[in-house]
Write a protein that holds these residues in place. Structure first.
Motif, PDB file in Angstrom:
ATOM      1  N   LYS A 421       0.845  -1.243  -0.063  1.00 16.35           N
ATOM      2  CA  LYS A 421      -0.094   0.002   0.011  1.00 16.35           C
ATOM      3  C   LYS A 421       0.800   1.215  -0.111  1.00 16.35           C
ATOM      4  O   LYS A 421       0.753   2.120  -0.654  1.00 16.35           O
ATOM      5  N   LYS A 422       2.028   1.123   0.701  1.00 18.64           N
ATOM      6  CA  LYS A 422       2.953   2.384   0.708  1.00 18.64           C
ATOM      7  C   LYS A 422       3.245   2.627  -0.581  1.00 18.64           C
ATOM      8  O   LYS A 422       3.639   3.700  -0.990  1.00 18.64           O
ATOM      9  N   ASN A 423       3.870   1.802  -1.397  1.00 22.95           N
ATOM     10  CA  ASN A 423       4.357   1.751  -2.869  1.00 22.95           C
ATOM     11  C   ASN A 423       3.181   1.839  -3.776  1.00 22.95           C
ATOM     12  O   ASN A 423       3.349   1.679  -5.014  1.00 22.95           O
ATOM     13  N   LYS A 424       1.989   1.897  -3.400  1.00 25.14           N
ATOM     14  CA  LYS A 424       0.891   2.187  -3.977  1.00 25.14           C
ATOM     15  C   LYS A 424       0.408   0.943  -5.031  1.00 25.14           C
ATOM     16  O   LYS A 424      -0.159   1.058  -6.228  1.00 25.14           O
ATOM     17  N   ASP A 425       0.784  -0.250  -4.566  1.00 24.09           N
ATOM     18  CA  ASP A 425       0.643  -1.410  -5.262  1.00 24.09           C
ATOM     19  C   ASP A 425      -0.584  -1.930  -4.844  1.00 24.09           C
ATOM     20  O   ASP A 425      -0.617  -3.173  -4.065  1.00 24.09           O
ATOM     21  N   TYR A 426      -1.767  -1.500  -4.942  1.00 21.20           N
ATOM     22  CA  TYR A 426      -3.119  -1.758  -4.514  1.00 21.20           C
ATOM     23  C   TYR A 426      -3.454  -3.078  -4.906  1.00 21.20           C
ATOM     24  O   TYR A 426      -4.224  -4.060  -4.224  1.00 21.20           O
ATOM     25  N   ALA A 427      -3.189  -3.530  -6.145  1.00 16.72           N
ATOM     26  CA  ALA A 427      -3.353  -4.878  -6.582  1.00 16.72           C
ATOM     27  C   ALA A 427      -2.788  -5.997  -5.572  1.00 16.72           C
ATOM     28  O   ALA A 427      -3.636  -6.758  -5.387  1.00 16.72           O
ATOM     29  N   LEU A 428      -1.675  -5.829  -5.347  1.00 18.14           N
ATOM     30  CA  LEU A 428      -0.919  -6.779  -4.389  1.00 18.14           C
ATOM     31  C   LEU A 428      -1.780  -6.867  -2.978  1.00 18.14           C
ATOM     32  O   LEU A 428      -1.854  -7.744  -2.457  1.00 18.14           O
ATOM     33  N   ALA A 429      -2.154  -5.619  -2.517  1.00 14.95           N
ATOM     34  CA  ALA A 429      -2.631  -5.557  -1.161  1.00 14.95           C
ATOM     35  C   ALA A 429      -3.811  -5.809  -1.264  1.00 14.95           C
ATOM     36  O   ALA A 429      -4.225  -6.873  -0.172  1.00 14.95           O
ATOM     37  N   ASP A 430      -4.694  -5.936  -2.132  1.00 14.76           N
ATOM     38  CA  ASP A 430      -6.167  -6.388  -2.161  1.00 14.76           C
ATOM     39  C   ASP A 430      -5.842  -7.921  -2.484  1.00 14.76           C
ATOM     40  O   ASP A 430      -6.782  -8.854  -1.734  1.00 14.76           O
ATOM     41  N   LYS A 431      -4.655  -8.498  -3.021  1.00 14.37           N
ATOM     42  CA  LYS A 431      -4.799  -9.928  -3.253  1.00 14.37           C
ATOM     43  C   LYS A 431      -4.323 -10.661  -1.962  1.00 14.37           C
ATOM     44  O   LYS A 431      -4.829 -11.567  -1.625  1.00 14.37           O
ATOM     45  N   ILE A 432      -3.476  -9.918  -1.191  1.00 18.21           N
ATOM     46  CA  ILE A 432      -3.199 -10.274   0.337  1.00 18.21           C
ATOM     47  C   ILE A 432      -4.412 -10.417   1.203  1.00 18.21           C
ATOM     48  O   ILE A 432      -4.599 -11.421   1.767  1.00 18.21           O
ATOM     49  N   ARG A 433      -5.256  -9.542   1.111  1.00 19.06           N
ATOM     50  CA  ARG A 433      -6.439  -9.267   1.761  1.00 19.06           C
ATOM     51  C   ARG A 433      -7.370 -10.548   1.631  1.00 19.06           C
ATOM     52  O   ARG A 433      -7.790 -11.071   2.188  1.00 19.06           O
ATOM     53  N   ASN A 434      -7.557 -10.618   0.121  1.00 21.33           N
ATOM     54  CA  ASN A 434      -8.482 -11.718  -0.313  1.00 21.33           C
ATOM     55  C   ASN A 434      -7.963 -13.246  -0.143  1.00 21.33           C
ATOM     56  O   ASN A 434      -8.639 -13.995   0.378  1.00 21.33           O
ATOM     57  N   ASP A 435      -6.721 -13.310  -0.150  1.00 20.54           N
ATOM     58  CA  ASP A 435      -5.999 -14.825   0.010  1.00 20.54           C
ATOM     59  C   ASP A 435      -6.216 -15.148   1.600  1.00 20.54           C
ATOM     60  O   ASP A 435      -6.642 -16.338   1.674  1.00 20.54           O
ATOM     61  N   LEU A 436      -6.202 -14.125   2.393  1.00 25.57           N
ATOM     62  CA  LEU A 436      -6.255 -14.419   3.603  1.00 25.57           C
ATOM     63  C   LEU A 436      -7.728 -14.475   4.168  1.00 25.57           C
ATOM     64  O   LEU A 436      -8.126 -15.571   4.861  1.00 25.57           O
ATOM     65  N   LYS A 437      -8.597 -13.896   3.423  1.00 21.96           N
ATOM     66  CA  LYS A 437     -10.131 -14.142   3.848  1.00 21.96           C
ATOM     67  C   LYS A 437     -10.669 -15.592   2.978  1.00 21.96           C
ATOM     68  O   LYS A 437     -11.491 -15.978   4.047  1.00 21.96           O
ATOM     69  N   GLU A 438      -9.935 -15.834   1.990  1.00 24.30           N
ATOM     70  CA  GLU A 438     -10.184 -17.274   1.626  1.00 24.30           C
ATOM     71  C   GLU A 438      -9.859 -18.184   2.741  1.00 24.30           C
ATOM     72  O   GLU A 438     -10.504 -19.527   2.934  1.00 24.30           O
ATOM     73  N   LYS A 439      -8.749 -18.028   3.558  1.00 18.86           N
ATOM     74  CA  LYS A 439      -8.363 -18.747   4.593  1.00 18.86           C
ATOM     75  C   LYS A 439      -9.313 -18.709   6.018  1.00 18.86           C
ATOM     76  O   LYS A 439      -8.991 -19.023   7.102  1.00 18.86           O
ATOM     77  N   GLY A 440     -10.216 -18.005   5.983  1.00 20.62           N
ATOM     78  CA  GLY A 440     -10.844 -17.329   7.102  1.00 20.62           C
ATOM     79  C   GLY A 440     -10.343 -16.461   8.031  1.00 20.62           C
ATOM     80  O   GLY A 440     -10.660 -16.403   9.228  1.00 20.62           O
ATOM     81  N   ILE A 441      -9.301 -15.803   7.609  1.00 23.61           N
ATOM     82  CA  ILE A 441      -8.882 -14.630   8.102  1.00 23.61           C
ATOM     83  C   ILE A 441      -9.366 -13.222   7.736  1.00 23.61           C
ATOM     84  O   ILE A 441      -9.125 -12.782   6.510  1.00 23.61           O
ATOM     85  N   ILE A 442      -9.854 -12.435   8.613  1.00 22.80           N
ATOM     86  CA  ILE A 442     -10.462 -11.143   8.290  1.00 22.80           C
ATOM     87  C   ILE A 442      -9.352  -9.945   8.633  1.00 22.80           C
ATOM     88  O   ILE A 442      -8.926 -10.017   9.787  1.00 22.80           O
ATOM     89  N   LEU A 443      -9.006  -9.272   7.916  1.00 21.95           N
ATOM     90  CA  LEU A 443      -8.262  -7.908   8.197  1.00 21.95           C
ATOM     91  C   LEU A 443      -9.162  -6.742   8.503  1.00 21.95           C
ATOM     92  O   LEU A 443     -10.193  -6.469   7.794  1.00 21.95           O
ATOM     93  N   GLU A 444      -8.831  -6.009   9.472  1.00 18.12           N
ATOM     94  CA  GLU A 444      -9.487  -4.646   9.895  1.00 18.12           C
ATOM     95  C   GLU A 444      -8.324  -3.676   9.990  1.00 18.12           C
ATOM     96  O   GLU A 444      -7.667  -3.441  11.104  1.00 18.12           O
ATOM     97  N   ASP A 445      -8.654  -2.549   9.120  1.00 16.31           N
ATOM     98  CA  ASP A 445      -7.818  -1.379   8.806  1.00 16.31           C
ATOM     99  C   ASP A 445      -8.232  -0.476   9.826  1.00 16.31           C
ATOM    100  O   ASP A 445      -9.552   0.106  10.079  1.00 16.31           O
ATOM    101  N   SER A 446      -7.381   0.459  10.340  1.00 20.50           N
ATOM    102  CA  SER A 446      -7.800   1.468  11.508  1.00 20.50           C
ATOM    103  C   SER A 446      -6.455   2.667  11.383  1.00 20.50           C
ATOM    104  O   SER A 446      -5.450   2.147  10.998  1.00 20.50           O
ATOM    105  N   PRO A 447      -6.667   3.872  11.882  1.00 17.50           N
ATOM    106  CA  PRO A 447      -5.595   4.644  12.139  1.00 17.50           C
ATOM    107  C   PRO A 447      -4.527   4.220  12.639  1.00 17.50           C
ATOM    108  O   PRO A 447      -3.198   4.488  12.617  1.00 17.50           O
TER     109      PRO A 447
END
Length: 455
Positions: A421-447
């Protein structure tokens, strides 16, 4: 406070012998194998009662004893079956049981006596019964003479005919009455035994609890508990031994029994393929979910275990912990447990009613807006849940669940996502989130950063 007293066959007010020393004895397991669901339900039920008694009378004014049977024919059979030494079997299975109870958040009783530590007291009890002519010797055995006790059967309310038909009576020509039960029996050289006035031998199962309860709680105490399957013959025979050995004493004033455990609507049995040990069940869901599931049925009623019910209990806890997760950084105030929950539990341990109020408290917490209201709602919920022995975990840890070594890998992926996300590679960031979600892991972003939980 009220309890259903098997002795009176009704719910009655609980009045302790001494409010400064409320005493309770609950029959524990025979340590020869992994503890099963039935071994879990009873300790959870009486753990709630113990918590309620401590809340009402003060922790220092309650004495709770739950025994361990470590000399029994089941242990001998396991020794013959496995070739392991009796000590190895009992030590290993005892530790398994203690570990299982800790996972279920069952508080350790004040005393957890082992039968083998109280052999002298058992021998003394047999001598008293012989002296009072309530027992007799026959072919190396000492047996209790049921005909010497006119009201034998008063606890279960069974006639002699019913008792003989309903028990696994050991047929022996040396018995005066088929219902006479063993107090002491001879041991072979390769069997565990102790020297006694009647030769080398070991105690009968019923004798153990009478001796240990008398030694640790006195000849008269307040509550004796266990599963309903123990009413006869075990508790009936305990009554016979203790009352006849100590004339004028009351033994236990209140007999509290939990309902039968079933699995998928039928009695749990290895032959039916529906027999589950605690560790087998905990492979499917967290221990707290099993504890909660036990509490959804009133202890006095039959309890039906299903894996669907276990999953529903886990989902209920997800809802509870989600509410606590939102206020995880909120300090508690000086609020106490909800009075409605205290009253429900003091009314014959009505856990289903108490849990209905827990749901209301969770809703109140979710709706709270000010910090003052949030602190009060959080504190009341946690103090109330403590009486039931639930919601003791950190909400973040609850949602991370039993992921073991996965946690380190998840944290590494979260760091990679942050870098993407820092490098603005949002495709990779979304892929990591989705891969984890498929494994039953939910990410929650906050400040404050990214947290995760397992669903």
């Amino acid at each position: 406070m009220y309890l259903f007293n098997t002795l009176k066959r009704c719910k009655e007010e609980f009045v302790p012998i001494d409010e400064n020393n409320v005493r309770m004895y609950v029959c524990g397991p025979t340590v020869y194998d992994r503890a099963h669901l039935g071994n879990a339900k009873t300790p959870v039920v009486f753990d709630v009662l113990y918590r309620v008694l401590c809340n009402k009378y003060g922790k220092n004014h309650v004495t709770y004893v739950s025994n361990i049977t470590d000399v029994d024919d089941k242990i001998l059979n396991k020794h013959k079956e496995t070739g392991k030494s009796i000590r190895e079997i009992t030590e290993q299975t005892y530790q398994w049981y203690v570990d299982d109870m800790a996972k279920l958040n069952v508080l350790a009783p004040n005393y957890r006596p082992r039968a083998t530590e109280y052999i002298n007291e058992m021998i003394e009890l047999v001598e008293l019964l012989l002296k009072e002519r309530h027992a007799y010797e026959a072919q190396g055995h000492v047996l209790f003479d049921v005909d010497s006790m006119p009201n034998y059967g008063f606890l279960s309310g069974r006639s002699m005919k019913e008792m003989i038909a309903g028990a696994r009576i050991e047929v022996a020509d040396y018995k005066k009455n088929p219902a006479d039960f063993v107090l002491w029996k001879p041991s072979d050289a390769d069997q565990p035994g102790w020297n006694s006035p009647w030769g080398y031998g070991r105690p009968g199962w019923h004798l153990e609890c009478s001796a240990m309860s008398s030694k640790l709680l006195g000849n008269s105490f307040d509550i004796h508990g266990g599963g309903s399957d123990l009413i006869f013959p075990h508790h009936e025979n305990e009554c016979a031994q203790s009352l006849c050995a100590h004339p004028g004493e009351k033994f236990a004033n209140y007999w509290v029994h939990g309902g039968m455990l079933m699995v998928d609507g039928v009695k749990m049995s290895k032959s039916l393929g529906n027999f589950y040990t605690i560790d087998q069940v905990l492979e499917k869901a967290p221990a707290e979910a099993l504890r909660l599931l036990f509490l959804t049925t009133h202890y006095h009623q039959p309890f039906n275990f299903t894996f669907e019910g276990l999953e529903a209990a886990k989902q209920t806890l997800d809802k509870f912990y989600n509410a606590l997760l939102r206020v995880k950084d909120m300090a508690c105030d000086s609020s106490s447990a909800d009075e409605r929950i205290v009253n429900a539990l003091e009314d014959d341990i009505n856990t289903p009613l108490a849990l209905s109020y827990i749901h209301e408290l969770v809703n109140t917490l979710n709706k709270a807006e000010s910090d003052v209201d949030k602190a009060k709602a959080k504190t009341t919920l946690l103090k109330s849940a403590e009486l039931l022995g639930i919601l003791w975990q950190n909400p973040e840890e609850w949602f991370k669940g039993s992921v073991g070594d996965e946690a380190q890998e998840i944290e590494k992926l979260i760091a990679q996502r942050a870098e993407a996300k820092k490098n603005k590679d949002y495709a990779l960031a979304d892929k990591i989130r989705n891969d984890l979600k498929e494994k039953g892991i939910i990410l929650e972003d906050s400040p404050q950063g990214t947290t995760w939980k397992k669903i």
